[in-house]
Design a protein around this motif. Structure first.
Motif, short mmCIF file in Angstrom:
data_model
loop_
_atom_site.label_atom_id
_atom_site.label_comp_id
_atom_site.label_asym_id
_atom_site.label_seq_id
_atom_site.Cartn_x
_atom_site.Cartn_y
_atom_site.Cartn_z
N VAL A 168 0.87 -1.18 0.00
CA VAL A 168 0.00 0.00 0.00
C VAL A 168 0.91 1.23 0.00
O VAL A 168 1.74 1.39 0.89
CB VAL A 168 -0.93 0.02 1.23
N GLN A 169 0.76 2.06 -1.02
CA GLN A 169 1.62 3.22 -1.18
C GLN A 169 0.80 4.50 -1.20
O GLN A 169 -0.43 4.47 -1.31
CB GLN A 169 2.42 3.12 -2.49
N ALA A 170 1.50 5.61 -1.08
CA ALA A 170 0.83 6.91 -1.20
C ALA A 170 0.30 7.06 -2.63
O ALA A 170 0.85 6.49 -3.57
CB ALA A 170 1.81 8.03 -0.88
N ALA A 171 -0.76 7.82 -2.77
CA ALA A 171 -1.33 8.05 -4.09
C ALA A 171 -0.45 9.02 -4.87
O ALA A 171 0.36 9.75 -4.31
CB ALA A 171 -2.74 8.61 -3.96
N ILE A 231 -3.13 -2.77 -10.17
CA ILE A 231 -2.86 -1.57 -9.37
C ILE A 231 -4.15 -0.80 -9.21
O ILE A 231 -4.81 -0.46 -10.20
CB ILE A 231 -1.79 -0.69 -10.04
N ILE A 232 -4.53 -0.55 -7.97
CA ILE A 232 -5.80 0.10 -7.69
C ILE A 232 -5.56 1.45 -7.04
O ILE A 232 -4.88 1.54 -6.02
CB ILE A 232 -6.66 -0.77 -6.75
N GLN A 233 -6.10 2.47 -7.65
CA GLN A 233 -6.02 3.81 -7.06
C GLN A 233 -7.23 4.01 -6.16
O GLN A 233 -8.37 3.93 -6.59
CB GLN A 233 -6.00 4.87 -8.16
N VAL A 234 -6.96 4.27 -4.90
CA VAL A 234 -8.02 4.52 -3.94
C VAL A 234 -8.31 6.00 -3.95
O VAL A 234 -7.42 6.82 -3.73
CB VAL A 234 -7.59 4.08 -2.52
N SER A 235 -9.56 6.38 -4.27
CA SER A 235 -9.92 7.78 -4.27
C SER A 235 -11.07 8.06 -3.33
O SER A 235 -11.93 7.21 -3.13
CB SER A 235 -10.29 8.28 -5.65
N ILE A 236 -11.07 9.24 -2.75
CA ILE A 236 -12.11 9.67 -1.83
C ILE A 236 -12.90 10.78 -2.49
O ILE A 236 -12.33 11.75 -2.98
CB ILE A 236 -11.53 10.18 -0.51
N PRO A 253 -7.30 11.19 -5.19
CA PRO A 253 -6.47 10.02 -4.91
C PRO A 253 -5.90 10.08 -3.50
O PRO A 253 -5.40 11.11 -3.06
CB PRO A 253 -5.35 10.13 -5.95
N SER A 254 -6.01 8.97 -2.77
CA SER A 254 -5.51 8.94 -1.40
C SER A 254 -4.45 7.86 -1.18
O SER A 254 -3.51 8.07 -0.44
CB SER A 254 -6.66 8.72 -0.41
N LYS A 255 -4.59 6.71 -1.84
CA LYS A 255 -3.61 5.63 -1.69
C LYS A 255 -3.58 4.81 -2.97
O LYS A 255 -4.47 4.90 -3.81
CB LYS A 255 -3.97 4.72 -0.52
N THR A 256 -2.55 4.00 -3.09
CA THR A 256 -2.43 3.07 -4.21
C THR A 256 -2.22 1.68 -3.64
O THR A 256 -1.35 1.48 -2.80
CB THR A 256 -1.26 3.43 -5.13
N VAL A 257 -3.04 0.74 -4.08
CA VAL A 257 -2.95 -0.65 -3.61
C VAL A 257 -2.34 -1.51 -4.73
O VAL A 257 -2.84 -1.51 -5.86
CB VAL A 257 -4.33 -1.20 -3.22
N CYS A 258 -1.25 -2.19 -4.41
CA CYS A 258 -0.64 -3.14 -5.34
C CYS A 258 -1.22 -4.52 -5.02
O CYS A 258 -0.93 -5.08 -3.96
CB CYS A 258 0.87 -3.15 -5.16
N GLY A 259 -2.06 -5.04 -5.91
CA GLY A 259 -2.79 -6.27 -5.63
C GLY A 259 -2.24 -7.48 -6.37
O GLY A 259 -1.73 -7.38 -7.48
N ARG A 260 -2.36 -8.63 -5.73
CA ARG A 260 -1.98 -9.91 -6.35
C ARG A 260 -3.19 -10.82 -6.34
O ARG A 260 -3.88 -10.96 -5.31
CB ARG A 260 -0.83 -10.57 -5.60
N ASN A 261 -3.47 -11.43 -7.49
CA ASN A 261 -4.64 -12.29 -7.62
C ASN A 261 -4.61 -13.45 -6.63
O ASN A 261 -3.55 -14.03 -6.38
CB ASN A 261 -4.74 -12.85 -9.05
#
Length: 216
Positions: free
Chosen positions: A94-97, A113-118, A131-139
């Motif tokens: 989980v990284q900064a946006a 890669i998922i951009q978390v936005s509020i 944009p608030s955070k970036t989630v690096c996802g693995r299936n």
């Protein structure tokens, strides 16, 4: 204290005419406070973006699971318990946006890669949100296009590219592909064995400008 040029009202009027403006100011302050509380009351919902997926909550931690949001198709994602039927990925990092997509570098093995936005407001609107955070996802499934050499995700060491720096699966790339040995800022930083250093067009925020490659 009396400021120069100001008029001093007669004593009998001091209690009557000055109270009304104070009451009006107090009413305006209370009204603004209530409006702000209503605004931030809905601040946890996020809106989907056509360029990058979004999540409905800004609270993500490594190891959390998520999946497609049925109420925010086609690009929305939401949190799920890892054992739930709707969970399709887990958060590797989980990284900064960032407003610059190239500035985000997820770890190897990242499939999406998922951009978390509020967004402020209860109604979702496509393309909105901060944009608030970036989630690096693995299936969670056995499909991992982000693994080195698999042909998907972000470019990492041991991936394969064409002569135009397009990522391709190593297993089916053929003799015209190149193996990525390193990703660096300058050609002089490429490791030994590099036969095809590829200088890329400049991109703000990207941590590398050169693909150090060799024949596959």
């Amino acid at each position: 204290m009396v400021h120069p040029g100001s008029n001093v009202p007669p004593a009998p009027r001091r209690g009557g005419r000055r109270i009304l403006p104070r009451l009006i100011i107090l009413a305006v302050i209370l009204g603004l406070g209530f409006a702000a509380s209503q605004l931030f009351r809905h601040g946890s919902s996020s809106s989907s973006s056509s360029s990058s997926p979004s999540h409905k909550s800004g609270e993500w931690k490594v190891g959390d699971c998520g999946g497609p949001d049925p109420d925010d198709r086609p690009n929305g994602y939401t949190a799920f318990d890892c054992g739930a039927s709707g969970a399709t990925f887990t958060a590797l990092d989980v990284q900064a946006a960032s407003f610059m997509p190239d500035a985000i570098q997820c770890p190897a093995g990242t499939d999406l890669i998922i951009q978390v936005s509020i967004s402020y407001g209860s109604k979702k609107s496509s393309g909105g949100g901060i944009p608030s955070k970036t989630v690096c996802g693995r299936n969670l499934s056995s499909s991992h296009p982000g693994d080195p050499g698999a042909g998907g995700g972000q470019l990492v060491k041991d991936d394969c590219v064409t002569s135009t720096a397009k990522e391709v699966p190593c297993a089916s790339s053929g003799s015209g592909a190149y193996k990525v040995l390193a990703l660096v800022k300058e050609t002089s930083q490429c490791p030994s064995g590099t036969t095809e250093p590829m200088r890329l067009t400049m991109a703000i925020g990207r941590p590398y400008d050169v693909i150090c490659a060799a024949k596959q």
